[in-house]
Design a protein around this motif. Structure first.
Motif, short mmCIF file in Angstrom:
data_model
loop_
_atom_site.label_atom_id
_atom_site.label_comp_id
_atom_site.label_asym_id
_atom_site.label_seq_id
_atom_site.Cartn_x
_atom_site.Cartn_y
_atom_site.Cartn_z
N ASP A 287 0.74 -1.16 -0.08
CA ASP A 287 -0.01 0.01 0.02
C ASP A 287 0.83 1.23 -0.13
O ASP A 287 1.75 1.20 0.68
CB ASP A 287 -1.09 -0.07 1.25
N GLU A 288 0.43 2.28 -0.97
CA GLU A 288 1.36 3.41 -0.96
C GLU A 288 1.24 4.40 0.40
O GLU A 288 1.99 4.81 0.91
CB GLU A 288 0.85 4.46 -1.89
N GLN A 289 0.23 3.85 1.45
CA GLN A 289 0.20 4.44 2.79
C GLN A 289 1.43 4.27 3.50
O GLN A 289 1.95 4.62 4.24
CB GLN A 289 -1.03 4.16 3.45
N ALA A 290 1.97 2.60 3.06
CA ALA A 290 3.21 2.36 3.80
C ALA A 290 4.25 3.21 3.73
O ALA A 290 5.09 3.51 4.31
CB ALA A 290 3.45 0.78 3.62
N LEU A 291 4.41 3.48 2.34
CA LEU A 291 5.41 4.33 1.79
C LEU A 291 5.41 5.61 2.69
O LEU A 291 6.33 6.16 3.05
CB LEU A 291 5.49 4.58 0.39
N CYS A 292 4.43 6.22 2.60
CA CYS A 292 4.34 7.62 3.38
C CYS A 292 4.59 7.58 4.80
O CYS A 292 5.27 8.48 5.23
CB CYS A 292 2.81 8.14 3.14
N ILE A 293 4.07 6.40 5.43
CA ILE A 293 4.67 6.19 6.73
C ILE A 293 6.06 6.04 7.02
O ILE A 293 6.77 6.78 7.72
CB ILE A 293 4.01 4.96 7.31
N LEU A 294 6.85 5.44 6.04
CA LEU A 294 8.29 5.52 6.01
C LEU A 294 8.75 6.76 5.64
O LEU A 294 9.85 7.09 6.30
CB LEU A 294 8.88 4.47 5.05
N GLU A 295 8.30 7.48 4.94
CA GLU A 295 8.90 8.80 4.44
C GLU A 295 8.67 9.84 5.83
O GLU A 295 9.47 10.62 5.94
CB GLU A 295 8.07 9.45 3.08
N MET A 296 7.76 9.61 6.48
CA MET A 296 7.69 10.53 7.75
C MET A 296 8.63 10.10 8.84
O MET A 296 8.29 10.85 9.97
CB MET A 296 6.03 10.36 8.15
#
Length: 300
Positions: A287-296
């Protein structure tokens, strides 16, 4: 632009290399606030479009694509286009190498290439060039990015072997077999998403913790985690380093498992399914949301 203006500012070079600016053309650009050095090394016209596509992909992913030297990459990450080095008067730092540029992410220096089926490379020269850039920028790791208009087009250029290779010059298919690690990167929105992930520090172990139970055994060293849903090991392939998938599959078979799970983005699923078909391979979507979490800077 009228034909008269074209003749004043542009001149035809050849069918392969397209058009070039005249001295008046360079002067006009300078007057408009865009000073440019005249080309010192002839480039085929398609290389200019390829370089532009790579630069735009870097920029869209939040990577500074305007580094002007390897020394600049030593100070911070970013992208140095080979056209900057080739355009310098009296200098031939790249010689006949086909590298498109150099990308620094963390401590890794990526030699960026845009492979074409008809092109021929001298393997050791390209490897030496990549190593020199790594040392010159203060990096400790060396890798390769192989770019193109899509995953399929890149992979096709890396598979189509030509029998007309002579001497030291070989096809990109042969070059691909000799370099490691090598990542496929399309110059489109899929490549932007992939670069966003690759910029995250320690993205592989952090994603592993989010997706399943990390694998620590040496017999599955090329696998990343164990999937409780599928009951077999998994490999994160969202960075599109494909050859390690084959090694992970060999390890999974040797350990008695009947499948390997590949974790990737939705936009990569169709291509991966063609290269790694079922029933042994299965693709799970990250899920792209997982990427957003990592980026934060957070983990699940």
């Amino acid at each position: 632009m009228t034909a008269l203006v074209q003749q004043k500012y542009l001149r035809p070079y050849s069918a392969a290399y397209g058009w070039r600016l005249t001295p008046a053309g360079y002067a006009w650009l300078s007057e408009q606030g865009f000073p440019m050095q005249a080309d010192r090394h002839t480039q085929r016209v398609n290389r200019r479009f390829e370089n532009a596509a790579v630069i735009l992909t870097m920029y869209a992913a939040g990577i500074d694509p305007f580094a002007d030297s390897l020394a600049a990459l030593r100070e911070k990450g970013g992208y140095l286009s080979a056209s900057v080095l080739r355009g310098r008067e009296g200098q031939h730092p790249l010689g006949i190498n086909l590298v498109s540029g150099f990308l620094r992410l963390g401590s890794t220096m990526f030699a960026v290439h845009y492979p074409q089926t008809a092109q021929r490379v001298i393997i050791q020269r390209e490897i030496d060039c990549a190593q020199s850039a790594m040392l010159g920028s203060g990096c400790t790791e060396q890798a390769y990015l192989l770019c193109g208009s899509s995953y399929t087009d890149i992979y096709r250029a890396l598979l189509e072997e030509q029998t007309s290779c002579t001497g030291k010059r070989v096809s990109y298919a042969r070059f691909y077999q000799q370099i490691s690690p090598a990542y496929l990167l399309p110059c489109n929105k899929d490549g932007v998403l992939q670069l966003r992930l690759m910029q995250v520090a320690n993205y592989r172990p952090r994603l592993t913790k989010m997706l399943g139970a990390p694998i620590t055994g040496t017999h599955l060293s090329d696998c990343d985690f164990f999937s409780a849903d599928f009951q077999f090991p998994a490999r994160i392939v969202a960075d599109m380093e494909l050859r390690q998938v084959f090694r992970a599959a060999q390890q999974a078979r040797a350990a008695g498992y009947h499948g390997l799970l590949l974790a990737a983005f939705e936009s990569q699923k169709r291509f991966l399914t063609q290269i790694f078909p079922p029933p042994f391979f299965h693709v799970a979507v990250i899920d792209e949301q997982a990427l957003c979490i990592l980026e934060m800077g957070a983990d699940l």
